[in-house]
Design an enzyme around this catalytic site. Sequence first.
Site, PDB file in Angstrom:
ATOM      1  N   ASP A   1       0.868  -1.170   0.000  1.00 28.43           N
ATOM      2  CA  ASP A   1       0.000   0.000   0.000  1.00 28.43           C
ATOM      3  C   ASP A   1       0.912   1.229   0.000  1.00 28.43           C
ATOM      4  O   ASP A   1       2.102   1.127   0.340  1.00 28.43           O
ATOM      5  CB  ASP A   1      -0.884  -0.019   1.240  1.00 28.43           C
TER       6      ASP A   1
ATOM      7  N   ASP B   1       0.022   5.185   0.986  1.00 27.99           N
ATOM      8  CA  ASP B   1      -0.115   6.133   2.089  1.00 27.99           C
ATOM      9  C   ASP B   1      -0.167   5.416   3.435  1.00 27.99           C
ATOM     10  O   ASP B   1      -0.974   4.513   3.639  1.00 27.99           O
ATOM     11  CB  ASP B   1      -1.373   6.980   1.913  1.00 27.99           C
TER      12      ASP B   1
END
Length: 218
Positions: A18, A20
């Site tokens: 992922d 952020d």
Amino acid sequence: MTRTGDLTVETYAAVLFDMDGTLVDSDAAVERSWRAWAREYGVDEDEVLAVMPGHPAADTAARMRPDLEGPAVEAAARAQLEREYHDLADVVAAPGALDLIAALDELGRPWAVVTSADARLAAARLGAAGIAAPVVVDREAVTRGKPDPEGYLLAAARLGVDPADCLVVEDTATGAAAGRAAGATVAGVKGGAGGGAHLALRDLTELVPHSSVRRTSL
């Protein structure tokens, strides 16, 4: 194959990150922009911050302002994204991210980024963090965002690996659910991604090969 907390990234065919809150530390910028959006649209700031992690801006806008329809939701999402595109002052690589990427490259292990951000925002934040990802699956590349596994399945396909042989690294329960649904093993930073991960990490330094720190199985 059963995996335990003793294994390292060397065990996996690929690592899917992922962006952020996981590979990129953008927490302060994200919070600033969403608080400003909440004030503009007359909704509770803390509630917005509680529901937005792991979701595209349009999904959060629609959830927080159910009175808005079609074009109005799109306009609300664009307003938020414009803030995020330009607020990069303190966006940096997450602790351990650059060392882990260097180790993966040295090992010849492929890796990718799977994010709920659109292509422009993904490029801006990865660039600010000094990260050049070989494969990025952004929100515009899929028809269904997290917690649907589509993004992780697409990333594995682009890397030419079986999703079941991948390690997904996430920081939210929404993202962890997507990784699990893809059939991957999920490592979670920030409390094990809301308890949805197989392995809990303090930060990415625990995944760097030959680390003396042991991870905790969930």
